[in-house]
Design a protein around this motif. Structure first.
Motif, PDB file in Angstrom:
ATOM      1  N   TYR A  99     -26.068  21.016 -20.314  1.00 35.12           N
ATOM      2  CA  TYR A  99     -24.819  20.446 -20.818  1.00 35.12           C
ATOM      3  C   TYR A  99     -23.761  20.557 -19.730  1.00 35.12           C
ATOM      4  N   PRO A 100     -23.128  19.433 -19.374  1.00 36.12           N
ATOM      5  CA  PRO A 100     -23.399  18.086 -19.860  1.00 36.12           C
ATOM      6  C   PRO A 100     -24.787  17.612 -19.422  1.00 36.12           C
ATOM      7  N   PRO A 101     -25.344  16.614 -20.121  1.00 34.25           N
ATOM      8  CA  PRO A 101     -26.642  16.069 -19.716  1.00 34.25           C
ATOM      9  C   PRO A 101     -26.588  15.487 -18.308  1.00 34.25           C
ATOM     10  N   ALA A 102     -27.743  15.335 -17.692  1.00 34.17           N
ATOM     11  CA  ALA A 102     -27.813  14.834 -16.314  1.00 34.17           C
ATOM     12  C   ALA A 102     -27.233  13.438 -16.171  1.00 34.17           C
ATOM     13  N   THR A 103     -27.101  12.711 -17.262  1.00 31.07           N
ATOM     14  CA  THR A 103     -26.506  11.369 -17.195  1.00 31.07           C
ATOM     15  C   THR A 103     -25.043  11.407 -16.777  1.00 31.07           C
ATOM     16  N   PHE A 104     -24.423  12.584 -16.816  1.00 33.73           N
ATOM     17  CA  PHE A 104     -23.021  12.711 -16.403  1.00 33.73           C
ATOM     18  C   PHE A 104     -22.874  13.124 -14.936  1.00 33.73           C
ATOM     19  N   PHE A 105     -23.987  13.417 -14.255  1.00 32.52           N
ATOM     20  CA  PHE A 105     -23.896  13.767 -12.846  1.00 32.52           C
ATOM     21  C   PHE A 105     -23.385  12.549 -12.072  1.00 32.52           C
TER      22      PHE A 105
END
Length: 456
Positions: A20-26
């Motif tokens: 958290y946050p998920p890797a989609t927020f990297f």
């Protein structure tokens, strides 16, 4: 235990919350310099323990269900070149870590780590032993494809200190393995387990449900076969069909993919077999014998989770990850290496981290991460305990998650949770939909732009 109408209602695309946050927020604004700075800062942050992750991307052949970051190759020269880069990266990052800190976990993932020769594995392990403070209490684990395991290979792993092996069985039915392009175990699984147990190592058997030709009856039979050989843990992963991310998964569609109703029937039948045999349900997909440390941690409400999987709060460490695509999971940041092997090796050869993207966590992220971890791991949320652990007030926690007790009412009506002013408790029924419950506390979910796999 749970009806289809309820499953249909909650079968939504949501994050798996392995972070958290998920890797989609990297994001790619996160630079190699940011990573080095985060590594140095991590020395003074909690937890003090160190977890090391090594990503070996190579697989001799492609399994059509695969959602991992892999590279299909049998080129030993490429393996050697990659290993040289991996070793250089380990030495590069270790120079910024206070290596008096204890290493509690070393995890080899992939790909197929045991595609490497035993000499190649030993070369990497010697580098770790030279650069880090490992001890008798360190868990040293490798994910293995049993199609490429020999008795000598296993014996050499044991000599190097490996004490947990995860065997990717996926299914015992040869027809299903053929459909997904996976070879069966080279040795009888029972012989592998006996050799590992005799050498003092623990064993996970990993399975996937939701593959072509699988039925509730066939999957139940596979789980019964697993129980007969008595692994320490059995893991049942739900197949995530994401052909927009992994185009090779489209190949599975020609043989038909079980729908949500069949998948949950597979899981329930398998779960019933494991519970009846004495295995304790752990989190979303793990089942462990009562004497296993995960079962004990769940009983004591000290179960934890990181990118390497479920662990205890005592043994978890900040994760320093090495290899292409590997994700470091520090107290204050996430950092992911490039997924391109040549780019990875070139960056490391120049003495630089191969960081491609990452994320700096703020106080809100850290608070939400702790809350979601507590729900996902220990099936409850005690506001006071979490607040004390991260030095926040209960009101602060409720504020950052935008918590409103009314949002729990539909879940209580559906029998998924119970709650009072002090604690939220996930019911037995609610554990099947734990991602849905965790998502209620995710303030970033509304702004997520990427697609996620469905919860069932």
């Amino acid at each position: 235990m749970i009806d289809q109408k309820l499953l249909d209602k909650y079968n939504l695309p949501l994050p798996r919350y392995t972070s958290y946050p998920p890797a989609t927020f990297f994001h790619e604004d996160f630079t190699p310099k940011d990573y080095i700075r985060a590594v140095e800062e991590s020395n003074d942050e909690e937890p003090q323990a160190i977890s090391l992750y090594l990503h070996i991307p190579f697989c001799p052949r492609l399994c059509f269900y695969c959602g991992c970051t892999t590279h299909i190759s049998r080129n030993n020269e490429l393996y050697d070149e990659y290993i040289d880069a991996l070793i250089k990266e380990i030495e590069l990052i270790a120079a910024h870590i206070d290596t008096s800190r204890p290493v509690t976990q070393i995890h080899w993932g992939g790909g197929t780590p045991n595609a490497l020769s035993i000499d190649q594995v030993e070369k990497i392990m010697n580098t770790i032993y030279h650069n880090f403070n490992t001890g008798d209490g360190s868990e040293i684990a490798m994910e293995c494809n049993p199609a490429y395991l020999t008795k000598n290979y296993i014996q050499q792993l044991l000599k190097m200190g490996f004490n947990r092996i995860s065997l990717g069985i996926q299914d015992f039915d040869e027809k299903i393995l053929i459909a997904v392009n996976r070879e069966p175990s080279a040795l009888p699984v029972q012989e592998i387990i006996e050799q590992l147990h005799n050498g003092g190592a623990s064993v996970n058997l990993d399975f996937i449900y939701g593959l072509p030709y699988q039925t509730p009856d066939s999957f139940s039979d596979t789980i019964r076969q697993a129980i007969e050989v008595q692994p320490d843990r059995i893991v049942t992963f739900s197949y995530a069909h994401v052909p927009w991310v992994k185009s090779h998964q489209k190949t599975l569609e020609k043989n038909g993919i079980p729908g949500p109703e069949e998948k949950i029937a597979m899981f329930l039948r398998g779960r019933e077999e494991m519970v009846k045999a004495g295995y304790i349900p752990i989190g979303m997909d793990h089942f462990a014998l009562p004497q296993d440390q995960l079962s004990i941690a769940l009983k004591n409400k000290t179960l934890h989770r990181n990118f390497q999987g479920y662990c205890t709060r005592e043994t978890t460490g900040q994760v320093y990850a090495f290899g292409m695509s590997a994700i470091s999971q520090l107290h204050n940041a996430y950092a992911q290496n490039t997924k391109n092997i040549p780019e990875y090796m070139e960056a490391v050869k120049k003495g630089k981290p191969a960081t491609q993207k990452g994320y700096l966590t703020d106080n809100t992220d850290i608070a939400v991460r702790e809350i979601i971890n507590e729900i996902m791991c220990n099936n409850r949320l005690n506001w006071k305990e979490v607040a004390e652990r991260i030095h926040k007030s209960e009101d602060e926690l409720k504020s950052v998650t935008h918590f409103n007790p009314n949002q729990l009412l539909p879940l209580t009506e559906d029998g998924l949770v119970t709650f009072n002013s002090e604690e939220i408790t996930v019911t037995e029924k609610g554990r099947f939909l734990i991602r849905n419950i965790a998502a209620l506390f995710d303030p970033k979910l509304k702004t997520a732009k990427k697609q996620f796999s469905k919860t069932i």
